[in-house]
Enzyme design. Structure first.
Site, PDB file in Angstrom:
ATOM      1  N   PHE A 137      62.989  20.187  30.678  1.00  0.00           N
ATOM      2  CA  PHE A 137      63.514  19.639  29.433  1.00  0.00           C
ATOM      3  C   PHE A 137      64.036  20.783  28.587  1.00  0.00           C
ATOM      4  O   PHE A 137      63.294  21.699  28.235  1.00  0.00           O
ATOM      5  CB  PHE A 137      62.442  18.861  28.650  1.00  0.00           C
ATOM      6  N   ASP A 222      62.935  29.333  28.834  1.00  0.00           N
ATOM      7  CA  ASP A 222      62.886  28.403  27.720  1.00  0.00           C
ATOM      8  C   ASP A 222      61.426  28.314  27.269  1.00  0.00           C
ATOM      9  O   ASP A 222      60.634  27.582  27.850  1.00  0.00           O
ATOM     10  CB  ASP A 222      63.423  27.042  28.166  1.00  0.00           C
ATOM     11  N   LYS A 251      60.213  25.128  18.217  1.00  0.00           N
ATOM     12  CA  LYS A 251      58.948  24.440  17.931  1.00  0.00           C
ATOM     13  C   LYS A 251      57.928  25.264  17.133  1.00  0.00           C
ATOM     14  O   LYS A 251      58.005  25.325  15.932  1.00  0.00           O
ATOM     15  CB  LYS A 251      58.330  23.920  19.236  1.00  0.00           C
TER      16      LYS A 251
HETATM   17  C1  LIG Z   1      61.352  20.382  22.639  1.00  0.00           C
HETATM   18  C2  LIG Z   1      61.997  21.245  23.635  1.00  0.00           C
HETATM   19  C3  LIG Z   1      63.370  21.553  23.571  1.00  0.00           C
HETATM   20  C4  LIG Z   1      64.279  20.936  22.549  1.00  0.00           C
HETATM   21  O1  LIG Z   1      63.970  21.341  21.261  1.00  0.00           O
HETATM   22  P1  LIG Z   1      64.612  20.576  20.009  1.00  0.00           P
HETATM   23  O2  LIG Z   1      64.125  21.357  18.837  1.00  0.00           O
HETATM   24  O3  LIG Z   1      64.105  19.162  20.042  1.00  0.00           O
HETATM   25  O4  LIG Z   1      66.081  20.630  20.169  1.00  0.00           O
HETATM   26  C5  LIG Z   1      63.876  22.423  24.495  1.00  0.00           C
HETATM   27  N1  LIG Z   1      63.099  22.989  25.438  1.00  0.00           N
HETATM   28  C6  LIG Z   1      61.786  22.708  25.530  1.00  0.00           C
HETATM   29  C7  LIG Z   1      60.982  23.383  26.584  1.00  0.00           C
HETATM   30  C8  LIG Z   1      61.189  21.833  24.643  1.00  0.00           C
HETATM   31  O5  LIG Z   1      59.893  21.537  24.745  1.00  0.00           O
END
Ligand SMILES: *Cc1c(COP(=O)(O)O)cnc(C)c1O
Length: 400
Positions: A137, A222, A251
């Site tokens: 994700f 990421d 986050k």
């Molecule tokens: C939540 C998340 C995203 C997206 O972040 P947003 O602030 O919602 O755009 C991308 N990568 C990972 C691993 C995430 O958990």
């Protein structure tokens, strides 16, 4: 207004993109939140792994109050001190050399991929493809929808931007097989969070890093969800003995304020003036808050605390697994934890927990995810386990 009134209003006013839990939160403190009816909850969602220090942590509130009275926004046309101070902290405590600030995880990944493409143009004969994993994700922009290897997020938006190849996670051979002269980077989560709290083999990232180095391509991690102490170290890569060339954050770094960032090693820092930008990115207000939050985390060794309490939580969940045979798996690192079942009871369990005062996240139809604030105590874990046990008991022996 009653809960039903709020729900009707939401149905009428919003694009219907998310199934909300039937509760309207109005206030929070630490690991607790209160709804509009005055009911109190133990919050094990932490704003989706974002409120690292809990709700309204005093250090963040103080920084926000001070900065709000001083300078809220300027754009990055000018130098501002909070942004510089936050950059210093991130560079000092990571293996990376330079930073770009944005507003969200999706943007942090977009920027990372743009930087990798720029690198491909300059150093790899125009290579532009990025290899990502199934069940990953990476966010909701169109390009990150292509990067995110889950068809449920992709089907409605085809044709997707080109340049992303999804391969099996935790399988370095799959990455090798997908690598070509067109590849500029591999983009992975150190632990797949939204995709199921999937923890790879200990040597996976190391093998991927070796492959990337052999081919001269970039490794992008990421760490939007795993970063900022969530998995028991400030960044998850530290536990795998690797160093990314580029890292995306968001986050948890702001402990509740909307901020994202991507960082790069010197050799990968190939943007020239004007090649990327953001109006709000690095805004003094959010940077002051994120700086206060991150400094508190570092000064008070919060990642180590998350590791200790996370292990305690895992042990307690392990004993629930012994008691309820429909629990098939307990897994996690630090305070990113999943509980999986052999039945699709996620929604039911979420509601049962909610009614008993515990907020959890439904990860999949058959799994829950726990991502409490990193400051929770063993005592609060015991409380959550007590509620979970009751909720699981109701599911095992439903009242007729
Ligand atoms: C939540 C998340 C995203 C997206 O972040 P947003 O602030 O919602 O755009 C991308 N990568 C990972 C691993 C995430 O958990």
């Amino acid at each position: 207004m009653s809960q039903n009134d709020w729900q009707d209003l939401e149905k009428k006013l919003f694009l219907q993109t998310i199934k909300r839990a039937p509760v309207t939160l109005v206030r929070g403190k630490g690991a607790r939140a209160w709804d509009d009816q005055g009911r109190k909850y133990l919050d094990f969602t932490a704003g989706w792994a974002t409120n690292s220090l809990g709700h309204c942590p005093p250090v963040v509130v103080k920084a926000l109050e001070k900065q709000a009275r001083t300078l809220i926004h300027t754009s990055s046309q000018f130098y501002t001190v909070p942004q510089l101070e936050l950059a210093q902290l991130l560079i000092q405590y990571s293996c990376l050399n330079r930073v770009f600030f944005c507003n969200s995880g999706a943007e942090a990944n977009e920027g990372s991929v743009k930087l990798a493409r720029r690198y491909g143009k300059l150093r790899l004969n125009g290579a532009y493809e990025v290899i990502t994993a199934y069940n990953s994700f990476h966010g909701r922009t169109l390009a990150m929808t292509a990067a995110t290897g889950q068809s449920k997020f992709q089907e409605s938006y085809t044709p997707l931007p080109i340049g992303f190849i999804n391969v099996e996670y935790n399988n370095v051979e799959a990455i090798k097989g997908a690598t070509s002269e067109k590849t500029c980077a591999v983009l992975l989560e150190p632990i797949q969070a939204e995709g199921g709290v999937n923890i790879p083999d200990n040597d996976y990232l190391k093998k991927v890093q070796s492959w990337c180095r052999e081919k001269g391509i970039l490794l992008i991690l990421d760490e939007v969800q795993t970063g900022a102490g969530r998995t028991g170290t400030l960044f998850a890569y530290e536990q795998y003995g690797v160093e990314p060339d580029i890292m995306a954050l968001a986050k948890g770094i702001g402990s509740g304020v909307p901020i994202g960032a991507f960082l790069a090693k010197e050799a990968a820092s190939v943007f020239s003036l004007g090649e990327h930008g953001s109006t709000f990115g690095g805004n003094p207000l959010v940077c002051a808050a994120a700086h206060a939050a991150l400094k508190y985390q570092i000064d008070h060794k919060i990642p180590a605390q998350a590791k200790r309490v996370g292990n305690y939580f895992l042990t307690k969940l392990g004993s629930l697994k012994q008691q309820f045979d429909f629990i098939t798996d307990v897994r996690g690192r630090g305070l990113l934890i999943a509980l999986e079942f052999n039945q699709e009871i996620g929604d039911k369990l979420l509601l049962a927990c909610l009614n008993k005062g515990l907020l959890v996240n439904r990860l999949k139809p058959n799994a829950l995810r726990f991502m409490p604030p990193l400051i929770i105590t063993e005592k609060e874990v015991d409380e959550a386990i007590g509620i979970l046990k009751e909720a699981l008991g109701e599911i095992q022996n439903p009242k007729h």
